[in-house]
Design a protein around this motif. Structure first.
Motif, PDB file in Angstrom:
ATOM      1  N   THR A 299       1.210  -8.021  -9.042  1.00 25.40           N
ATOM      2  CA  THR A 299       2.136  -8.871  -8.616  1.00 25.40           C
ATOM      3  C   THR A 299       3.816  -8.085  -8.793  1.00 25.40           C
ATOM      4  O   THR A 299       4.414  -8.256  -7.645  1.00 25.40           O
ATOM      5  CB  THR A 299       2.451 -10.142  -9.439  1.00 25.40           C
ATOM      6  N   GLU A 300       3.894  -7.587  -9.592  1.00 27.39           N
ATOM      7  CA  GLU A 300       5.330  -7.116 -10.015  1.00 27.39           C
ATOM      8  C   GLU A 300       5.874  -5.979  -8.633  1.00 27.39           C
ATOM      9  O   GLU A 300       6.702  -5.988  -8.299  1.00 27.39           O
ATOM     10  CB  GLU A 300       5.564  -6.432 -11.156  1.00 27.39           C
TER      11      GLU A 300
ATOM     12  N   ILE B 197       4.568  -5.892  -5.943  1.00 24.14           N
ATOM     13  CA  ILE B 197       4.623  -6.515  -4.365  1.00 24.14           C
ATOM     14  C   ILE B 197       5.979  -7.203  -4.313  1.00 24.14           C
ATOM     15  O   ILE B 197       6.510  -7.293  -3.303  1.00 24.14           O
ATOM     16  CB  ILE B 197       3.334  -7.706  -4.408  1.00 24.14           C
ATOM     17  N   LYS B 198       6.396  -7.848  -5.445  1.00 25.71           N
ATOM     18  CA  LYS B 198       7.999  -8.499  -5.417  1.00 25.71           C
ATOM     19  C   LYS B 198       8.931  -7.710  -5.088  1.00 25.71           C
ATOM     20  O   LYS B 198       9.907  -7.694  -4.483  1.00 25.71           O
ATOM     21  CB  LYS B 198       7.885  -9.385  -6.810  1.00 25.71           C
TER      22      LYS B 198
ATOM     23  N   GLU C  88       9.033  -6.598  -1.553  1.00 23.04           N
ATOM     24  CA  GLU C  88       9.546  -7.800  -0.669  1.00 23.04           C
ATOM     25  C   GLU C  88      10.948  -7.683  -0.751  1.00 23.04           C
ATOM     26  O   GLU C  88      11.840  -7.908  -0.091  1.00 23.04           O
ATOM     27  CB  GLU C  88       9.026  -9.143  -1.309  1.00 23.04           C
ATOM     28  N   THR C  89      11.534  -7.305  -2.114  1.00 18.97           N
ATOM     29  CA  THR C  89      12.970  -7.494  -2.347  1.00 18.97           C
ATOM     30  C   THR C  89      13.676  -6.074  -1.661  1.00 18.97           C
ATOM     31  O   THR C  89      14.644  -6.046  -0.874  1.00 18.97           O
ATOM     32  CB  THR C  89      13.284  -6.996  -3.895  1.00 18.97           C
TER      33      THR C  89
ATOM     34  N   ASP D 291      -1.453 -12.085  -1.488  1.00 15.86           N
ATOM     35  CA  ASP D 291      -2.003 -11.740  -2.814  1.00 15.86           C
ATOM     36  C   ASP D 291      -2.720 -13.163  -3.094  1.00 15.86           C
ATOM     37  O   ASP D 291      -3.236 -14.190  -2.028  1.00 15.86           O
ATOM     38  CB  ASP D 291      -0.544 -11.743  -3.709  1.00 15.86           C
TER      39      ASP D 291
ATOM     40  N   LYS E  70       5.074   0.510 -10.077  1.00 12.39           N
ATOM     41  CA  LYS E  70       6.764   0.202 -10.032  1.00 12.39           C
ATOM     42  C   LYS E  70       7.455   1.257  -9.808  1.00 12.39           C
ATOM     43  O   LYS E  70       8.370   1.213  -9.156  1.00 12.39           O
ATOM     44  CB  LYS E  70       7.160  -0.846 -11.456  1.00 12.39           C
TER      45      LYS E  70
ATOM     46  N   LYS F 281       3.556 -10.708   2.893  1.00 10.69           N
ATOM     47  CA  LYS F 281       2.476 -10.366   1.757  1.00 10.69           C
ATOM     48  C   LYS F 281       1.425 -11.087   1.595  1.00 10.69           C
ATOM     49  O   LYS F 281       1.279 -12.368   2.344  1.00 10.69           O
ATOM     50  CB  LYS F 281       3.432 -10.549   0.554  1.00 10.69           C
TER      51      LYS F 281
END
Length: 214
Positions: A92-93, A95-96, A99-100, A110, A56, A108
């Motif tokens: 997952t975090e 990836i999100k 995307e943002t 997953d 992150k 994506k």
């Protein structure tokens, strides 16, 4: 690689600081230290938490790299096309967050996406001149997919998997039969973190075989 007559791979290590995630990482590290001797489920979870935090922390820092890659162009069959990039992570975090960060030109893959749909996404990524970024889970997209295209020659890892095989398989989604161009592999590493340990372990094979690591 020699038998298949594949192009070269160039490995680049990019080092970053934890910055705003330093306190979160420190707390997760304390949790890991308190559980690691037991080698149970809690210890494994704490280890993954460290990996999530480092991943992150690097999302905003690779923005300039991604924009630089995707602003470049390549000539394919006499036509000028924009270059594209694949970003791998295990969680997952991040990836999100990707995307943002890139809401208009990113796809994506997953674990929530079934295998047929994954193939459709890869084909869209290859064909569309508007989609520049594929962010993918290493487990979901690291095996069985062909992401070879002359516009796709750059891959970024936001975190390291725990085995060399997973890393190699993910890179080989781009570096396989049909690839004509050199592949640029970017390893992102947070200083003073689990990244440095995993980087040392996983790149030892490349060093032993005299593969270039910058």
């Amino acid at each position: 690689d020699q038998c298949l007559d594949l192009p070269d791979k160039i490995y680049t290590k990019l080092s970053y600081d934890l910055d705003d995630y330093q306190q979160e990482y420190f707390l997760a590290l304390k949790e890991y230290e308190s559980t690691r001797t037991s080698k149970n489920k809690d210890s494994k979870l704490a280890l993954h938490t460290l990996n999530v935090i480092t991943a992150k922390s690097k999302v905003s820092k690779i923005k300039e790299l991604v924009e630089g890659i995707t602003s470049d162009v390549i000539t394919v069959d006499g036509k000028t096309r924009g270059k594209k990039v694949v970003i791998f992570t295990s969680y997952t975090e991040p990836i999100k967050m990707i995307e943002t960060l890139f809401p208009f030109n990113c796809l994506k893959i997953d674990g929530s996406i079934d295998s047929k749909k994954r193939l459709d996404i890869v084909n869209e990524f290859k064909k569309s001149d508007d989609i520049k970024i594929l962010v993918a889970n290493i487990t979901a997209a690291g095996i069985g997919l062909n992401i070879v295209d002359e516009t796709i020659t750059d891959v970024i890892f936001l975190n390291f998997p725990f085995t060399q095989a997973e890393l190699d398989q993910a890179i080989d989604r781009l570096h396989r039969i049909g690839q004509k161009n050199t592949i640029n592999v970017y390893y992102t590493v947070c200083r003073d973190s689990i990244d440095e340990k995993l980087y040392s372990l996983l790149t030892r094979k490349y060093k032993d075989t005299s593969t270039l690591i910058d």
